[in-house]
Design a protein around this motif. Structure first.
Motif, short mmCIF file in Angstrom:
data_model
loop_
_atom_site.label_atom_id
_atom_site.label_comp_id
_atom_site.label_asym_id
_atom_site.label_seq_id
_atom_site.Cartn_x
_atom_site.Cartn_y
_atom_site.Cartn_z
N PHE A 193 0.77 -1.10 0.02
CA PHE A 193 -0.12 -0.08 0.05
C PHE A 193 0.97 1.19 0.07
O PHE A 193 0.37 2.39 0.40
N ARG A 194 2.30 0.97 -0.40
CA ARG A 194 3.02 2.17 -0.48
C ARG A 194 3.07 2.94 0.80
O ARG A 194 3.17 4.27 0.58
N VAL A 195 3.28 2.49 1.85
CA VAL A 195 3.14 3.28 3.18
C VAL A 195 4.82 3.52 3.44
O VAL A 195 5.31 2.75 3.79
N SER A 196 5.07 4.84 3.39
CA SER A 196 6.21 5.33 3.51
C SER A 196 6.49 6.05 4.82
O SER A 196 7.80 6.63 5.08
N THR A 197 5.54 6.52 5.18
CA THR A 197 5.56 7.58 6.12
C THR A 197 4.68 6.95 7.34
O THR A 197 3.58 6.55 7.26
N VAL A 198 5.10 7.09 8.57
CA VAL A 198 4.00 6.52 9.78
C VAL A 198 3.93 7.62 10.69
O VAL A 198 4.85 8.55 10.83
N PRO A 199 2.78 7.73 11.57
CA PRO A 199 1.83 6.88 11.31
C PRO A 199 0.93 7.14 9.84
O PRO A 199 0.90 8.45 9.42
N THR A 200 0.47 6.09 9.23
CA THR A 200 -0.53 6.63 8.14
C THR A 200 -1.73 5.61 8.62
O THR A 200 -1.61 4.57 8.74
N MET A 201 -2.82 6.23 8.35
CA MET A 201 -4.25 5.36 8.38
C MET A 201 -4.79 5.41 7.05
O MET A 201 -5.03 6.37 6.53
N MET A 202 -5.12 4.14 6.73
CA MET A 202 -5.98 3.89 5.70
C MET A 202 -7.50 3.40 6.00
O MET A 202 -7.47 2.68 6.69
N ILE A 203 -8.36 3.95 5.15
CA ILE A 203 -9.79 3.40 5.26
C ILE A 203 -10.11 2.49 4.21
O ILE A 203 -9.95 3.03 3.07
N PHE A 204 -10.62 1.43 4.64
CA PHE A 204 -10.92 0.41 3.62
C PHE A 204 -12.42 0.04 3.73
O PHE A 204 -12.93 0.12 4.87
N LYS A 205 -12.86 0.06 2.55
CA LYS A 205 -14.56 -0.22 2.44
C LYS A 205 -14.79 -1.34 1.44
O LYS A 205 -14.34 -1.30 0.62
N ASP A 206 -15.17 -2.41 2.06
CA ASP A 206 -15.53 -3.70 1.48
C ASP A 206 -14.05 -4.19 0.92
O ASP A 206 -14.02 -4.63 -0.41
N GLY A 207 -13.07 -4.26 1.59
CA GLY A 207 -11.73 -4.63 1.15
C GLY A 207 -10.95 -3.62 0.42
O GLY A 207 -9.78 -4.21 -0.05
N LYS A 208 -11.44 -2.57 -0.24
CA LYS A 208 -10.54 -1.69 -1.05
C LYS A 208 -10.32 -0.38 -0.15
O LYS A 208 -11.10 0.17 0.48
N PRO A 209 -9.07 -0.03 -0.40
CA PRO A 209 -8.53 1.34 0.19
C PRO A 209 -9.56 2.42 -0.45
O PRO A 209 -9.42 2.55 -1.63
N VAL A 210 -10.12 3.42 0.43
CA VAL A 210 -10.82 4.45 0.00
C VAL A 210 -10.29 5.72 0.26
O VAL A 210 -10.86 7.01 -0.17
N ASP A 211 -9.45 6.00 1.42
CA ASP A 211 -9.02 7.12 1.95
C ASP A 211 -7.64 7.03 2.72
O ASP A 211 -7.57 5.74 3.21
N THR A 212 -6.79 7.82 2.70
CA THR A 212 -5.41 7.78 3.55
C THR A 212 -5.37 8.94 4.03
O THR A 212 -5.80 10.12 3.66
N MET A 213 -4.75 8.83 5.42
CA MET A 213 -4.29 9.87 6.30
C MET A 213 -3.03 9.94 6.79
O MET A 213 -2.87 8.61 7.50
N ILE A 214 -2.19 10.91 6.64
CA ILE A 214 -0.78 10.68 6.92
C ILE A 214 -0.57 11.61 8.16
O ILE A 214 -0.80 12.69 8.18
#
Length: 105
Positions: free
Chosen positions: A68-89
């Motif tokens: 999911f190309r997470v290169s910075t932490v913390p990163t929060m990802m919202i998944f809906k029905d198994g698919k990523p729909v939003d990212t907060m870094i």
């Protein structure tokens, strides 16, 4: 409480899940991650009827972080029905995170 899951659990708990799942990608050595942890836990308890909250330690589950190309932490990802729909870094206030999650319910 938000469970820390591994790569195999990620598939069942997030990718094969219906509904909204919020994933906190974190590292034990990360200062902002430690600041976010209690906020993420609180939201997980407050919103347990609406969404699932889980955590991924990027050092233990590098494969998922890379996928999911997470290169910075913390990163929060919202998944809906198994698919990523939003990212907060980065660290965010509780209300801002809650608003983002609610927008996908």
């Amino acid at each position: 409480m938000a469970n820390i899951i591994n790569t195999s659990q990620f598939r069942s708990d997030v990718e094969n899940s219906s509904g909204v799942v919020v994933v906190d990608f974190f590292a034990t050595w990360c200062g902002p991650c430690k600041m976010l942890a209690p906020v993420f836990e609180e939201l997980g308890e407050e919103m347990e009827e609406e969404a699932k909250f889980v955590k991924i330690d990027i050092d233990q589950s590098l494969e998922i972080a890379q996928k999911f190309r997470v290169s910075t932490v913390p990163t929060m990802m919202i998944f809906k029905d198994g698919k990523p729909v939003d990212t907060m870094i980065g660290f965010m206030p509780k209300e801002k995170i809650k608003d983002k999650v609610q927008s996908h319910l």
